[in-house]
Design a protein around this motif. Structure first.
Motif, PDB file in Angstrom:
ATOM      1  N   VAL A 131      70.240   0.627  92.223  1.00 58.97           N
ATOM      2  CA  VAL A 131      69.101   1.398  92.274  1.00 58.97           C
ATOM      3  C   VAL A 131      68.866   2.128  93.747  1.00 58.97           C
ATOM      4  O   VAL A 131      68.418   3.178  93.925  1.00 58.97           O
ATOM      5  CB  VAL A 131      67.860   0.778  91.797  1.00 58.97           C
ATOM      6  CG1 VAL A 131      67.982   0.350  90.517  1.00 58.97           C
ATOM      7  CG2 VAL A 131      67.415  -0.364  92.822  1.00 58.97           C
ATOM      8  N   GLU A 132      69.660   1.262  94.613  1.00 64.72           N
ATOM      9  CA  GLU A 132      69.415   1.985  96.179  1.00 64.72           C
ATOM     10  C   GLU A 132      70.791   1.509  96.619  1.00 64.72           C
ATOM     11  O   GLU A 132      71.144   0.366  96.652  1.00 64.72           O
ATOM     12  CB  GLU A 132      68.385   1.417  96.880  1.00 64.72           C
ATOM     13  CG  GLU A 132      66.946   1.924  96.609  1.00 64.72           C
ATOM     14  CD  GLU A 132      65.828   1.573  97.436  1.00 64.72           C
ATOM     15  OE1 GLU A 132      65.561   2.330  98.479  1.00 64.72           O
ATOM     16  OE2 GLU A 132      65.333   0.570  97.257  1.00 64.72           O
ATOM     17  N   GLY A 133      71.378   2.394  97.578  1.00 71.12           N
ATOM     18  CA  GLY A 133      72.694   2.089  98.453  1.00 71.12           C
ATOM     19  C   GLY A 133      73.280   3.540  98.689  1.00 71.12           C
ATOM     20  O   GLY A 133      72.888   4.467  98.265  1.00 71.12           O
ATOM     21  N   PRO A 134      74.605   3.134  98.899  1.00 65.63           N
ATOM     22  CA  PRO A 134      75.659   4.175  98.951  1.00 65.63           C
ATOM     23  C   PRO A 134      75.539   5.473  97.681  1.00 65.63           C
ATOM     24  O   PRO A 134      75.485   4.893  96.561  1.00 65.63           O
ATOM     25  CB  PRO A 134      76.816   3.596  99.317  1.00 65.63           C
ATOM     26  CG  PRO A 134      76.640   2.145  99.805  1.00 65.63           C
ATOM     27  CD  PRO A 134      75.502   2.100  99.193  1.00 65.63           C
ATOM     28  N   PRO A 208      76.901  -2.042 103.829  1.00 62.34           N
ATOM     29  CA  PRO A 208      75.423  -1.425 103.872  1.00 62.34           C
ATOM     30  C   PRO A 208      74.603  -2.247 102.766  1.00 62.34           C
ATOM     31  O   PRO A 208      75.306  -2.542 101.788  1.00 62.34           O
ATOM     32  CB  PRO A 208      75.625  -0.015 103.479  1.00 62.34           C
ATOM     33  CG  PRO A 208      77.026   0.111 102.955  1.00 62.34           C
ATOM     34  CD  PRO A 208      77.868  -0.800 103.545  1.00 62.34           C
ATOM     35  N   PRO A 209      73.605  -2.269 102.991  1.00 65.89           N
ATOM     36  CA  PRO A 209      72.453  -2.877 101.820  1.00 65.89           C
ATOM     37  C   PRO A 209      72.718  -2.272 100.538  1.00 65.89           C
ATOM     38  O   PRO A 209      72.519  -1.085 100.464  1.00 65.89           O
ATOM     39  CB  PRO A 209      71.313  -3.101 102.374  1.00 65.89           C
ATOM     40  CG  PRO A 209      71.016  -2.043 103.329  1.00 65.89           C
ATOM     41  CD  PRO A 209      72.507  -1.996 103.893  1.00 65.89           C
ATOM     42  N   VAL A 210      72.650  -2.877  99.245  1.00 68.96           N
ATOM     43  CA  VAL A 210      72.449  -2.423  98.115  1.00 68.96           C
ATOM     44  C   VAL A 210      71.270  -3.010  97.298  1.00 68.96           C
ATOM     45  O   VAL A 210      71.404  -4.322  97.262  1.00 68.96           O
ATOM     46  CB  VAL A 210      73.817  -2.495  97.364  1.00 68.96           C
ATOM     47  CG1 VAL A 210      73.751  -2.061  95.844  1.00 68.96           C
ATOM     48  CG2 VAL A 210      74.958  -1.814  97.879  1.00 68.96           C
ATOM     49  N   THR A 211      70.511  -2.378  96.638  1.00 65.66           N
ATOM     50  CA  THR A 211      69.493  -2.895  95.757  1.00 65.66           C
ATOM     51  C   THR A 211      69.745  -2.972  94.366  1.00 65.66           C
ATOM     52  O   THR A 211      70.161  -1.859  93.992  1.00 65.66           O
ATOM     53  CB  THR A 211      68.280  -2.136  96.330  1.00 65.66           C
ATOM     54  OG1 THR A 211      67.740  -2.264  97.495  1.00 65.66           O
ATOM     55  CG2 THR A 211      66.994  -2.942  95.271  1.00 65.66           C
TER      56      THR A 211
END
Length: 393
Positions: A131-134, A208-211
Motif C-alpha cells: 500500500v506504500e513504498g516504491p 526503502p520501507p514498504v507498508t
C-alpha cells in the motif's frame, strides 16, 4: 477486499470489471476498521462501506476513476476544521483508503479471484498487498492460505515475499487484519512489526520501507455456551448476531435439544469438560458457563482457564463465585489463571430477563475483545473507537 468476499467472488464469476476501496489504517474516532471495503463495478453498482457514510461518495468516485486510469491509489480522509462541508470524517478521525482496480484483463485478477473464492467458502486465507513504498511495488499482492504455499508476488527482491509471508501467516493465525512495515530490499528482519515500526528512510540492507496491508479472512470465532437453560437460548441468539459460531453443550439430553436452541449452530449432549477437551480452539474463542453447578463448572473451568482463549465467564451469585474460586484453587489453579475468570458473568446493566442477561454478557465480551471500559460514553473521556492493537511477536 476479503470483507466482501461473497459479493466480489460472484462479480468475478460474472466477469465484471470493478474496483475495490479498502480501509488500510485508522486513527482517532474512525467508524470502520482496517479491511472494511467498498466495491464499485463498471456499471456503477456498489457494495460495502468504508466509513458508515461520511466519505462514501468521494470513495465511490475514486473507484470509478481507478477503473478509468488502471492505477492503484492511496487516499487519506480526515476532518476539516476550515470547511464543515468538505469531504471528510465528521467524527474527527482519519482513515487511509487503498483503491485497487480489478479489471478482467488485470495480471492479478486470477490471484484476487482465488483469494475471494476461498474466503467465500469460509476457508482461512489472507491477502497481502503493498500500500506504500516504491511506485513499482504498489499493488503487488500475495495470496496465502492457512495450509500450503502462497501465490503471487509483491515484486522487488525475492526476500520481500519471504518476509511478507512470515508476517502474513502470523496475522492469519490470529485472525487479524493489520498493516505491517518491512524493507523492499530483503523483506526486513523477521517480525518487523506493526505499522510505524520501520525507520522513516529504511535500512540500507533492507531497502526503502514498504507498508503492507494483510487482510485475514478466517472462519467465524466460536462461542461455547455450557448449560442448556433459557439464558443459553438468548445468548445463542445474541452470539450468532455478533458473528460467532455458537455451540450449546449440556450433559442432560432432555434439555440439550436443537428445538430448544434454534439459533445455535450445534447442540451437543456431553459432559462439558469432556467436550472442551475434544475441541481445537483458537485465541478468539469465548466460553460462557451458565450451569452454576459445581459438578459441571469446576472441571470445565479448571481446563478453560488454562487455555489461550479470549474470554471465560461463569454465571452465579457472588457467594457461588467465592465458593467456586476456592474449589478451583484446590484443583491447582493459581492467581493469574483465576484472574482470567469473569464471574459473576456480564456487565452491570441491571439485567433481569434472559435477553437482557445475554446482552450483558455480550457487552462484556465486546469490551474485553476491544479493551473497552464498560462505562457510559456520556461524560466519559474514553475514546469511542479504539485503534487496532499492534501485532505482538
Amino acid at each position: 477486499m476479503l470483507d466482501l468476499a461473497a459479493e466480489l467472488h460472484r462479480w468475478c464469476q460474472e466477469e465484471r470489471d470493478f474496483a475495490v476501496a479498502t480501509v488500510v489504517a485508522v486513527s482517532g474516532s474512525a467508524p470502520r476498521s482496517p479491511g472494511a471495503a467498498l466495491a464499485v463495478d463498471a456499471d456503477g453498482e456498489a457494495v460495502g462501506s468504508v466509513s458508515g457514510g461520511c466519505v462514501e461518495g468521494a470513495v465511490y468516485d475514486l473507484c470509478r476513476d481507478s477503473m478509468d486510469t488502471g492505477r492503484t491509489v492511496l487516499e487519506r480522509f480526515g476532518y476539516s476544521d476550515d470547511d464543515a462541508f468538505a469531504v471528510g470524517l465528521t467524527c474527527g478521525g482519519v482513515i487511509d483508503i487503498l483503491v485497487t482496480p480489478v479489471p478482467r484483463d488485470s495480471a492479478r485478477r486470477a490471484l484476487y479471484a482465488e483469494a475471494l473464492a476461498a474466503a467465500a467458502r469460509g476457508e482461512s486465507v489472507a491477502l497481502t498487498r503493498v500500500v506504500e513504498g516504491p511506485q513499482e511495488l504498489l499493488g503487488g499482492a500475495l495470496y496465502v492460505p492457512a495450509e500450503g504455499d502462497g501465490a503471487g508476488s509483491l515484486g522487488g527482491a525475492g526476500a520481500l515475499d519471504a518476509g511478507a509471508l512470515a508476517e502474513t501467516r502470523a496475522l492469519l493465525a490470529a485472525g487479524r487484519t493489520a498493516t505491517v512495515e518491512t524493507g523492499a530490499g530483503t523483506g526486513g528482519p523477521p517480525g518487523a512489526g506493526a505499522r510505524g515500526a520501520a525507520g522513516g528512510d529504511g535500512d540500507p540492507e533492507c531497502g526503502p520501507p514498504v507498508t503492507l496491508l494483510v487482510e485475514s479472512s478466517a472462519p467465524p470465532p466460536r462461542m461455547l455456551v455450557f448449560g442448556a437453560i433459557d439464558f443459553a437460548g438468548a445468548l445463542a441468539t445474541t452470539g450468532s448476531f455478533l458473528g460467532y459460531r455458537v455451540t450449546v453443550c449440556d450433559a442432560r439430553p432432555v434439555f440439550a435439544t436443537p428445538a430448544r436452541f434454534p439459533d445455535a449452530d450445534e447442540v451437543v449432549v456431553e459432559w462439558p469438560h469432556r467436550y472442551l477437551d475434544s475441541q481445537q480452539l483458537d485465541a478468539r474463542t469465548v466460553v460462557c458457563v451458565l450451569t452454576h453447578d459445581a459438578k459441571f463448572d469446576v472441571p470445565l473451568l479448571e481446563r478453560a482457564l488454562r487455555l489461550p482463549i479470549a474470554y471465560v465467564g461463569a454465571m452465579g451469585s457472588r457467594r457461588t463465585h467465592l465458593a467456586r474460586l476456592e474449589q478451583l484453587r484446590e484443583a491447582g489453579l493459581g492467581d493469574a489463571e483465576l484472574a482470567r475468570l469473569h464471574s459473576p458473568i456480564g456487565l452491570d446493566l441491571g439485567a433481569r430477563t434472559p435477553e437482557e442477561t445475554a446482552l450483558s454478557i455480550a457487552a462484556e465480551i465486546v469490551a474485553v475483545r476491544h479493551g473497552g471500559t464498560g462505562v457510559p460514553l456520556t461524560g466519559a473521556h474514553t475514546p469511542i473507537h479504539r485503534d487496532t492493537a499492534p501485532l505482538v511477536h
